[in-house]
Design a protein around this motif. Structure first.
Motif: not given
Length: 339
Positions: A305-321
Motif C-alpha cells: 500500500t505504501a508503494c501504491e501511495l507513492l506511485v499515485r503521489d508521483e502521478q498527481c504531481i506530474a502535472a505540476l511543474s
C-alpha cells in the motif's frame, strides 16, 4: 534534509559552506534534478546527489572551492560514463555555490520560508558570478526540484512537500501502514473510534484522533489528501468511502479501502444507489496494494500500500511543474529582501 537550515547551521558554526545542486539531467543519473549536498570546509556533508563516484567528485571539488577562501558560483557538466565510469551513462549538470557569513541572513530567510511550505525561486545564472540572487516566483510550487534552462534561467523549489494521508483504522494493518509511511514524505492523520486502539507511541509524521462523523473529518481535510480506509467495521468503511467519493478527485485523488473483489462489488452497488457517479465510484481502489502479492501479512499489505501511495503521489504531481512551468518569471523581488 532541509537544505537552507543545513546551510545556515554550517555558516553559523564555521562561517563557510558549499551548496551543490543537480540542475540538469540528461539520460540516466543517480538522482533527479533538485538533489542537493551541503559541504562543510572539513569535508563533512549532508544530503546526497546519489552516492558513488559522482558524489565523491562533487564533494572533492566543493572542498577545493571552499579552500579558495572566496565566494563563487560554478557550473560543471559531467558525462557519467566517459568521465566517471558509471554505468548510468547519462549527463548531469551541477551548480556549486560557495557561501560565507554574508549569506547567513538570506539562508535563515530561506529556511524560515521553507518551514512554512514549499516555495519557488528563480535567478539568472551567469558564469563568474559571486553569488546567485534568488527571487520569489509567483507560481505554485511543485515537487522539490531544479531546472537550468538554455537561456540561463535557474528555477528551484525548496521546502518539504508532504502528501496528507487520512488513514481510518488502527488495527493490525493500520498500525503496520503507519510504520511503513514513517520515513516517507507524507503526513498521516490517523483516525479510529476506539480510544484504546492506538499504540502508545506513533511516528513523528502521524497524529491520532478519535473518529466522529467521517463527513466532518473529511470536510476539514486539505485538497489533495489521500484517503485510506481499513476500520474494524465494513459499514463504517462504506460510510467513510461514501463521504470521500462525494467530493471530486481534486479533493481526494486517492480513495482506497482494504478488502476483496467481493467487497468492492458490494461497495460499488451501494455507492451507486447512494447517488455517487459511476466515474467517481470507478476511482475507488479496492483491494488496496494491488493483487500481485498474495500474502495477507499486515506488514506485506502495508508495504504494498505504501508503494501504491507513492506511485499515485508521483502521478498527481506530474502535472505540476517542478519549476516555473514555462510561464513568465518575475525576477524583480529578491526573496531575502521580503523576509
Amino acid at each position: 534534509m532541509e537544505v537552507w537550515q543545513a546551510v545556515a547551521e554550517a555558516l553559523e558554526t564555521v562561517g563557510r559552506a558549499a551548496l551543490v545542486t543537480v540542475v540538469e539531467v540528461r539520460g540516466s543519473s543517480p538522482r533527479e534534478a533538485g538533489a542537493r549536498l551541503v559541504v562543510w570546509p572539513d569535508g563533512r556533508f549532508r544530503g546526497t546527489i546519489g552516492g558513488g563516484a559522482l558524489e565523491w567528485r562533487a564533494i572533492a571539488e566543493a572542498s577545493r572551492d571552499l579552500g579558495s577562501g572566496k565566494r563563487g558560483v560554478r557550473l560543471s557538466r559531467i558525462a557519467l560514463g566517459p568521465e566517471l565510469g558509471q554505468c548510468c551513462g547519462g549527463q548531469v549538470g551541477l551548480i556549486t555555490e560557495v557561501l560565507d557569513a554574508t549569506d547567513l541572513p538570506a539562508a535563515k530567510a530561506f529556511a524560515a520560508r521553507a518551514a512554512a511550505g514549499p516555495f519557488t525561486t528563480a535567478t539568472r545564472f551567469r558564469r563568474g558570478a559571486e553569488a546567485l540572487e534568488r527571487n520569489a516566483v509567483e507560481t505554485p510550487a511543485g515537487p522539490v526540484g531544479a531546472r537550468l534552462d538554455d537561456d540561463g534561467l535557474l528555477t528551484e523549489v525548496f521546502g518539504e512537500r508532504r502528501r496528507p494521508v487520512f488513514l481510518f483504522g488502527a488495527g493490525h494493518v493500520g498500525r503496520a501502514l503507519v510504520m511503513a509511511l514513517a520515513p516517507l514524505p507524507v503526513s498521516v492523520a490517523w483516525f479510529d473510534p476506539r480510544p484504546d486502539a492506538f499504540p502508545a507511541h506513533v511516528p513523528a509524521n502521524a497524529g491520532v484522533s478519535l473518529l466522529g462523523d467521517p463527513a466532518e473529518v473529511l470536510a476539514a481535510a486539505p485538497d489533495g489528501s489521500f484517503v485510506v480506509v481499513m476500520t474494524h467495521s465494513h459499514s463504517l468503511d462504506l460510510a467513510i468511502v461514501d463521504a470521500a467519493l462525494a467530493a471530486d478527485a481534486t479533493r481526494f485523488p486517492y480513495v482506497g479501502v482494504i478488502g476483496s473483489a467481493t467487497k468492492r462489488a458490494r461497495f460499488e452497488r451501494r455507492l451507486i444507489e447512494a447517488g455517487r457517479t459511476a466515474t467517481r465510484v470507478a476511482d475507488l481502489v479496492c483491494p488496496i496494494g494491488g493483487t500481485a502479492l498474495k500474502s495477507k501479512l499486515p506488514a506485506v499489505i502495508a508495504a504494498a500500500t505504501a508503494c501504491e501511495l507513492l506511485v499515485r503521489d508521483e502521478q498527481c504531481i506530474a502535472a505540476l511543474s517542478p519549476v516555473a512551468g514555462g510561464r513568465p518569471v518575475d525576477l524583480s523581488a529578491p526573496l531575502a529582501a521580503q523576509a
